[in-house]
Design an enzyme around this catalytic site. Structure first.
Site, short mmCIF file in Angstrom:
data_model
loop_
_atom_site.label_atom_id
_atom_site.label_comp_id
_atom_site.label_asym_id
_atom_site.label_seq_id
_atom_site.Cartn_x
_atom_site.Cartn_y
_atom_site.Cartn_z
N ASP A 67 13.21 2.59 -9.31
CA ASP A 67 11.96 2.69 -10.08
C ASP A 67 11.71 1.35 -10.78
O ASP A 67 12.59 0.84 -11.49
CB ASP A 67 12.13 3.82 -11.11
CG ASP A 67 10.85 4.09 -11.88
OD1 ASP A 67 9.88 3.30 -11.79
OD2 ASP A 67 10.83 5.11 -12.61
N ALA A 88 4.45 -3.22 -6.80
CA ALA A 88 4.65 -1.79 -7.03
C ALA A 88 3.66 -1.28 -8.07
O ALA A 88 3.53 -1.86 -9.15
CB ALA A 88 6.09 -1.52 -7.50
N TYR A 154 -6.78 2.81 -14.49
CA TYR A 154 -6.18 1.87 -13.53
C TYR A 154 -6.59 0.43 -13.86
O TYR A 154 -5.75 -0.48 -13.96
CB TYR A 154 -6.64 2.26 -12.12
CG TYR A 154 -6.23 1.29 -11.04
CD1 TYR A 154 -4.99 1.40 -10.41
CD2 TYR A 154 -7.08 0.26 -10.65
CE1 TYR A 154 -4.61 0.50 -9.43
CE2 TYR A 154 -6.71 -0.64 -9.66
CZ TYR A 154 -5.48 -0.51 -9.06
OH TYR A 154 -5.11 -1.41 -8.08
N VAL A 198 -10.89 3.42 1.35
CA VAL A 198 -12.00 4.05 2.07
C VAL A 198 -12.02 3.64 3.55
O VAL A 198 -12.34 4.46 4.41
CB VAL A 198 -13.34 3.75 1.37
CG1 VAL A 198 -13.69 2.26 1.41
CG2 VAL A 198 -14.47 4.57 1.97
N ASP A 286 -16.58 5.18 -11.13
CA ASP A 286 -16.73 4.39 -9.90
C ASP A 286 -17.63 3.17 -10.17
O ASP A 286 -18.66 3.28 -10.84
CB ASP A 286 -17.35 5.26 -8.79
CG ASP A 286 -16.90 4.82 -7.40
OD1 ASP A 286 -15.88 4.10 -7.30
OD2 ASP A 286 -17.56 5.22 -6.42
P1 NAD Z 1 0.74 1.09 -1.70
O1 NAD Z 1 0.67 2.42 -2.37
O2 NAD Z 1 0.79 1.06 -0.21
O3 NAD Z 1 1.95 0.23 -2.25
C1 NAD Z 1 2.52 0.41 -3.53
C2 NAD Z 1 4.04 0.47 -3.36
O4 NAD Z 1 4.63 0.61 -4.65
C3 NAD Z 1 4.50 1.66 -2.52
O5 NAD Z 1 5.45 1.23 -1.57
C4 NAD Z 1 5.12 2.61 -3.55
O6 NAD Z 1 6.11 3.43 -2.99
C5 NAD Z 1 5.65 1.62 -4.58
N1 NAD Z 1 5.80 2.19 -5.92
C6 NAD Z 1 4.91 2.96 -6.62
N2 NAD Z 1 5.43 3.31 -7.79
C7 NAD Z 1 6.68 2.74 -7.88
C8 NAD Z 1 7.70 2.75 -8.85
N3 NAD Z 1 7.58 3.43 -10.01
N4 NAD Z 1 8.82 2.07 -8.59
C9 NAD Z 1 8.98 1.38 -7.42
N5 NAD Z 1 8.05 1.36 -6.46
C10 NAD Z 1 6.90 2.03 -6.68
O7 NAD Z 1 -0.52 0.27 -2.24
P2 NAD Z 1 -1.07 -1.16 -1.84
O8 NAD Z 1 -2.48 -0.98 -1.46
O9 NAD Z 1 -0.14 -1.86 -0.92
O10 NAD Z 1 -1.07 -1.87 -3.28
C11 NAD Z 1 -0.16 -2.90 -3.63
C12 NAD Z 1 -0.57 -3.48 -4.96
O11 NAD Z 1 -1.87 -4.07 -4.84
C13 NAD Z 1 -0.69 -2.48 -6.11
O12 NAD Z 1 -0.26 -3.12 -7.30
C14 NAD Z 1 -2.17 -2.19 -6.19
O13 NAD Z 1 -2.55 -1.75 -7.47
C15 NAD Z 1 -2.72 -3.55 -5.85
N6 NAD Z 1 -4.09 -3.55 -5.34
C16 NAD Z 1 -4.38 -2.95 -4.16
C17 NAD Z 1 -5.69 -3.01 -3.67
C18 NAD Z 1 -6.10 -2.37 -2.38
O14 NAD Z 1 -7.30 -2.41 -2.05
N7 NAD Z 1 -5.19 -1.80 -1.60
C19 NAD Z 1 -6.67 -3.70 -4.39
C20 NAD Z 1 -6.34 -4.25 -5.63
C21 NAD Z 1 -5.04 -4.20 -6.08
C1 UD1 Z 2 -9.69 0.06 -4.44
C2 UD1 Z 2 -8.18 0.19 -4.41
C3 UD1 Z 2 -7.62 -0.21 -5.74
C4 UD1 Z 2 -8.13 -1.61 -6.06
C5 UD1 Z 2 -9.66 -1.68 -6.05
C6 UD1 Z 2 -10.16 -3.13 -6.19
C7 UD1 Z 2 -7.18 1.88 -2.97
C8 UD1 Z 2 -6.84 3.29 -2.79
N1 UD1 Z 2 -7.79 1.58 -4.12
O1 UD1 Z 2 -10.27 0.97 -5.40
O2 UD1 Z 2 -6.20 -0.24 -5.67
O3 UD1 Z 2 -7.64 -2.07 -7.27
O4 UD1 Z 2 -10.09 -1.25 -4.75
O5 UD1 Z 2 -11.54 -3.18 -6.07
O6 UD1 Z 2 -6.92 1.05 -2.13
N2 UD1 Z 2 -15.35 6.48 -1.12
C9 UD1 Z 2 -16.15 7.40 -0.46
N3 UD1 Z 2 -15.54 8.32 0.35
C10 UD1 Z 2 -14.19 8.37 0.53
C11 UD1 Z 2 -13.38 7.41 -0.15
C12 UD1 Z 2 -14.01 6.49 -0.96
O7 UD1 Z 2 -17.38 7.41 -0.61
O8 UD1 Z 2 -13.69 9.22 1.29
C13 UD1 Z 2 -16.01 5.47 -1.97
C14 UD1 Z 2 -15.52 5.51 -3.42
O9 UD1 Z 2 -16.27 6.40 -4.21
C15 UD1 Z 2 -15.73 4.04 -3.83
C16 UD1 Z 2 -15.52 3.26 -2.53
O10 UD1 Z 2 -15.65 4.20 -1.47
O11 UD1 Z 2 -17.06 3.83 -4.27
C17 UD1 Z 2 -14.15 2.60 -2.45
O12 UD1 Z 2 -13.18 3.58 -2.78
P1 UD1 Z 2 -11.61 3.31 -2.63
O13 UD1 Z 2 -11.31 2.81 -1.26
O14 UD1 Z 2 -10.89 4.51 -3.12
O15 UD1 Z 2 -11.39 2.04 -3.55
P2 UD1 Z 2 -11.70 1.62 -5.06
O16 UD1 Z 2 -11.86 2.79 -5.94
O17 UD1 Z 2 -12.76 0.59 -5.00
#
Ligand code: NAD
Ligand code: UD1
Length: 329
Positions: A67, A88, A154, A198, A286
């Site tokens: 963790d 993480a 968040y 999404v 949102d």
């Molecule tokens: P993800 O859920 O695939 O990866 C997150 C990882 O963190 C997972 O492997 C999960 O098991 C691990 N994790 C969660 N809680 C933990 C804990 N308490 N201890 C140890 N490990 C833990 O998500 P991702 O999309 O790869 O996101 C990676 C990072 O990027 C995150 O910090 C997320 O907030 C950030 N981020 C993602 C997006 C996006 O669009 N995907 C956008 C902005 C920021």
């Molecule tokens: C995402 C990331 C978040 C990141 C942020 C940065 C994920 C899960 N979340 O959040 O970690 O920090 O971008 O901008 O990767 N939507 C629909 N239908 C669906 C799913 C989503 O309409 O089935 C809409 C949502 O209401 C939102 C948009 O699509 O307006 C994007 O949603 P989502 O992919 O969950 O991302 P964010 O909330 O922007």
């Protein structure tokens, strides 16, 4: 505490360094781990596998299940590392809305735990994931000097992570780069979880002929950035810290915005399936418009190219349809 090994490579001496990747079994973290391994580094992953998956991981990674909120576990994982990539977190905005305190523990508490271990080990540089969610509703293109105004727990925790990173440098000498990722997509983003991004949800459902839900009226926009581009930023950010220690905040984005309705249509065209659209309620907090300026990251890190949505979607769809293996894409 840092112990780089040396090996001969193309006649020159190359330093084999150890990097810690927290969240390395997740979507972005596992792509980063692949890139670091490809550069010949040793990769240590700390992950609790809450959303991460073993299948994402190259077997050459050293895996520590734990963790990121556990100070002893984080410190053990960081010993001997030349840098820490901290990814993480609970990445879902919706999950953070549902579990305010639980996600705060990980998204801010876990981040401070990482900074504190970096301090205790003599100032290990940290490259960490912030988010475009810190901006809230900016009208127009979000630049790093905009006043942050998060609309969700968040986003507030990501902003807190940035502020503690500033303290980390001023008080404790811990250098960092916080990357404000916009909406990241690509292979390995879990298409089956309703908490996922999404693009992965729409790509799977539209491809399978299943309905998708548009939350709100679908006019909200996002700046979609391909995971390979994100990895390039992360690696360049760590390199930058080696040359110029500081506490940086940089967008990771393309500068192009796409509405969620346009996204559904684009995936429909790419999959040759007409999307079946259900209307759903707008999500709490949102963001209406999200598009970032990539300029500062381009200047600071010298990264000029970013993948177009069309090309990134094509790569993702090919991986989903099995034309390319999901493994190590
Ligand atoms: P993800 O859920 O695939 O990866 C997150 C990882 O963190 C997972 O492997 C999960 O098991 C691990 N994790 C969660 N809680 C933990 C804990 N308490 N201890 C140890 N490990 C833990 O998500 P991702 O999309 O790869 O996101 C990676 C990072 O990027 C995150 O910090 C997320 O907030 C950030 N981020 C993602 C997006 C996006 O669009 N995907 C956008 C902005 C920021
Ligand atoms: C995402 C990331 C978040 C990141 C942020 C940065 C994920 C899960 N979340 O959040 O970690 O920090 O971008 O901008 O990767 N939507 C629909 N239908 C669906 C799913 C989503 O309409 O089935 C809409 C949502 O209401 C939102 C948009 O699509 O307006 C994007 O949603 P989502 O992919 O969950 O991302 P964010 O909330 O922007």
């Amino acid at each position: 505490m840092r112990a780089p090994l040396c090996l001969a490579h193309h006649g020159t001496e190359v330093r084999l360094t150890t990097y810690l990747v927290t969240g390395g079994a997740g979507f972005i973290g596992s792509h980063l781990a692949d890139a670091l391994l490809a550069e010949g580094h040793h990769v240590r992953v700390l992950d609790d596998f809450s959303t991460g998956r073993t299948e994402n991981l190259d077997p050459r990674c050293e895996v520590m299940r734990g963790d990121v909120c556990d100070p002893a576990a984080v410190r053990r994982a960081m010993v001997g590392a030349s840098g820490c990539f901290h990814l993480a977190a609970v990445a879902s905005v919706v999950r953070a809305n549902e579990d305010w305190l639980g996600t705060h523990r990980v998204n801010l508490g876990g981040t401070i735990t990482v900074y504190d271990a970096a301090r205790a080990l003599g100032g290990v540089p940290v490259v960490y994931a912030s988010s475009a969610a810190v901006y809230g509703n900016v009208s127009g293109v979000a630049r790093e000097d905009a006043t942050p105004a998060p609309r969700t727990a968040y986003g507030a925790d990501k902003l807190g992570s940035e502020q503690h990173a500033g303290v980390g440098l001023l008080v404790h000498g811990v250098a960092s780069v916080g990357f404000r990722f916009f909406n990241v997509y690509g292979p390995r983003q879990d298409p089956s979880s309703p908490y996922s991004g999404v693009i992965s949800i729409f790509a799977r459902a539209i491809g399978a002929g299943e309905p998708i839900t548009l939350h709100g009226d679908g006019s909200q926009t996002r700046d979609f950035v391909f995971v390979a581009d994100v990895v390039q930023h992360l690696v360049a950010g760590m390199q930058h810290l080696a040359d110029r220690p500081g506490a940086y905040l940089l967008n990771v984005c393309t500068g192009r915005e796409t509405s969620i309705r346009e996204l559904a249509e684009a995936i429909g065209v790419a999959t040759r399936r007409k999307p079946v659209i259900k209307d759903g309620p707008a999500r709490a907090g949102d963001i209406a418009q999200s598009v970032g300026s990539p300029r500062l990251a381009t200047i600071t890190l010298g990264l000029h190219e970013r993948t177009s949505l069309a090309d990134g979607l094509a790569t993702l769809l090919a991986s989903l349809s099995g034309q390319r293996s999901l493994e190590r894409v």
